[in-house]
Write a protein that holds these residues in place. Sequence first.
Motif, PDB file in Angstrom:
ATOM      1  N   SER A  86       0.435  -1.598  -0.373  1.00  0.00           N
ATOM      2  CA  SER A  86       0.393   0.358   0.397  1.00  0.00           C
ATOM      3  C   SER A  86       0.797   1.621  -0.077  1.00  0.00           C
ATOM      4  CB  SER A  86      -1.216   0.094   1.222  1.00  0.00           C
ATOM      5  OG  SER A  86      -2.030  -1.167   0.645  1.00  0.00           O
ATOM      6  N   ASP A  87       1.319   1.552   0.846  1.00  0.00           N
ATOM      7  CA  ASP A  87       2.102   2.547   0.846  1.00  0.00           C
ATOM      8  C   ASP A  87       4.003   2.461   0.916  1.00  0.00           C
ATOM      9  OD1 ASP A  87      -0.120   4.319   1.029  1.00  0.00           O
ATOM     10  OD2 ASP A  87      -0.157   3.260   3.207  1.00  0.00           O
ATOM     11  N   HIS A  88       4.325   1.749   0.618  1.00  0.00           N
ATOM     12  CA  HIS A  88       6.359   1.587   1.139  1.00  0.00           C
ATOM     13  C   HIS A  88       6.333   0.307  -0.461  1.00  0.00           C
ATOM     14  CE1 HIS A  88       5.003   1.157   5.076  1.00  0.00           C
ATOM     15  NE2 HIS A  88       3.952   0.582   5.465  1.00  0.00           N
ATOM     16  N   ARG A  89       7.141   1.923  -0.808  1.00  0.00           N
ATOM     17  CA  ARG A  89       8.078   2.003  -2.071  1.00  0.00           C
ATOM     18  C   ARG A  89       9.219   0.348  -2.115  1.00  0.00           C
ATOM     19  NH1 ARG A  89       8.946   7.695  -3.699  1.00  0.00           N
ATOM     20  NH2 ARG A  89       6.996   8.963  -3.674  1.00  0.00           N
ATOM     21  N   GLN A  90       9.364   0.036  -0.735  1.00  0.00           N
ATOM     22  CA  GLN A  90      11.240  -0.896  -0.879  1.00  0.00           C
ATOM     23  C   GLN A  90       9.711  -2.084  -1.048  1.00  0.00           C
ATOM     24  OE1 GLN A  90       9.631   0.845   1.799  1.00  0.00           O
ATOM     25  NE2 GLN A  90      10.247  -0.394   3.510  1.00  0.00           N
ATOM     26  N   PHE A  91       8.680  -2.409  -1.405  1.00  0.00           N
ATOM     27  CA  PHE A  91       7.711  -3.264  -1.230  1.00  0.00           C
ATOM     28  C   PHE A  91       7.074  -3.779  -2.432  1.00  0.00           C
ATOM     29  CE2 PHE A  91       7.987  -3.292   3.603  1.00  0.00           C
ATOM     30  CZ  PHE A  91       8.957  -3.948   4.101  1.00  0.00           C
ATOM     31  N   MET A  92       6.830  -2.593  -2.951  1.00  0.00           N
ATOM     32  CA  MET A  92       6.646  -2.227  -4.844  1.00  0.00           C
ATOM     33  C   MET A  92       7.369  -3.790  -5.466  1.00  0.00           C
ATOM     34  SD  MET A  92       3.908  -1.316  -3.951  1.00  0.00           S
ATOM     35  CE  MET A  92       2.917  -1.403  -5.404  1.00  0.00           C
ATOM     36  N   PHE A  93       7.841  -4.278  -5.073  1.00  0.00           N
ATOM     37  CA  PHE A  93       8.735  -4.996  -6.222  1.00  0.00           C
ATOM     38  C   PHE A  93       8.175  -6.545  -6.100  1.00  0.00           C
ATOM     39  CE2 PHE A  93       9.993  -6.695  -1.851  1.00  0.00           C
ATOM     40  CZ  PHE A  93      10.239  -8.255  -2.135  1.00  0.00           C
ATOM     41  N   LEU A  94       6.915  -6.669  -5.059  1.00  0.00           N
ATOM     42  CA  LEU A  94       5.870  -8.018  -4.795  1.00  0.00           C
ATOM     43  C   LEU A  94       5.027  -7.495  -6.499  1.00  0.00           C
ATOM     44  CD1 LEU A  94       4.697  -8.086  -1.604  1.00  0.00           C
ATOM     45  CD2 LEU A  94       6.652  -9.573  -2.645  1.00  0.00           C
TER      46      LEU A  94
END
Length: 505
Positions: free
Chosen positions: A328-336
């Motif tokens: 949602s709001d964490h760019r470091q996890f958008m690799f998901l």
Amino acid sequence: MKQANMAALNSGNLDISASLAGILNEKHCPEHLQVLKTFTAALRDREYRDAVEEQAFSRLLKVLTRLSSELQAANGDDADMQSVALQLQLIAECFRAQRNSCVQSTRNQSLLRELGFIDVSLKLLSFLQTTNLESRDGIFEPLRCGIQFLGNLAVENQVCKDDIWQLSFPNLLLQLLNADDEKTVNYASMLLHTCLDEAKVEELSEPQNIQLALRVLELCRTQPELDWTVLIATQHFLKSSALVESMYSGMSHHERITLLEVLFAELREEDSEECGIPPSVASFLASSFQKDCGAVLTLATGSASNDEVLQEALMVISLLDVLCEMTSDHRQFMFLQDHPDLLVTTVALFVFLLFTLYILPTELLEQVHAIGKASKNIFSAAQNFSSFSGDGDSSSHSPVISFKAHLIRLIGNLCHSNTNNQKKVRELQGIPLILDNCNIDSNNPFISQWAIFTIRNLLEHNTQNQEVVADLERRGPVDYSALRELGFLVEERDGSLLLKPVKKD
């Protein structure tokens, strides 16, 4: 004046040193306790702490060693309990003196370490924790004071931290965290938090040491008021992918839920600009969700009377909540958005993976949707909100409330500004399914809002997806009244479908 003060301090050192020597040569009595209390009180003064001579500490160590030997010798059926009680009081006071001597004093920390206080103190704590003395309550005071001493000894002193860790890890620390006294457990948690660093956390992930980490997570669940255990979990455990994976593998489904709740709370922490959870943890949790997500479907048939099955399903739901929050709001996890399916082997750099995380949410959504339409069960849509009014029986609430809504939310997150994922959802026939969930459903609060959010992400800058929705509208299977009631209008323009807010009067 300063010289007079130093003279008084030196005189006090001589007096206390002589008094400690007297304790070594006499039978223990209440007067000895008073001597130690006087020393403890004097050590509260920083100037006095800095002036204490090594001889005084050396004799204090001998007193502690003698008390330890005598207590162990008295550990029997014929022990004089009055004498044992005095010995425990004297030990507690020795620990208090040691504790006070280390406050803001690197010099005393090093001195006590060099004299051998760490080894003697830890052995005594181990005995106190495992002894079968008739009066167990009497051991808690020395236990607490001894742990506090080690905590003060370790503060900002890496050498002392390493020595304490080497002599207490993992068995003694685990014993102390399992004590029958809440304050002892709290102080032991404080000591563990003080000693931990990145290298020590990695040691915790080894199979023979994992029980210590699991005990910390158990305390997070059973005694959440113990702040130190939560700090250990959030500041250390969640930052190590090796430890998270090792703990997760060794946990029951119920214990995994606790871990996921701690992780979820950390993700929601408003004061944290950059989440310290490594991407590898997110990838591991995503893979775990892909592997276990089918467990939730057992709840639909009513066959989940087995508590183990129910806990597994609840664990999957917790995993879904965490993944929604991560994307949602964490760019470091958008690799998901590009997370590989478990059945796909990772290939060389720059090669697109064939299957990604959004596949299973879409497929699982389809299964959940079909089950809900086939017969009345916990996945069936409902328009009765009485169960959420506070008047109904809370025990009747489904454990999968909002499950479909969160699946749709995850699909929307994974499709945000991602053309490949938008295309994949279209190819999997996911768009009609999501549109079909725009109706109000009391089993899934806010599902219509999440469906609108997801449709918006699917249609954004994607003319092919817009054409799919336009074609559905022309064939008439989709009712957009719910969208209009929520303030959105579906409009066809130049062969494309637009979703836009309704103008207010």
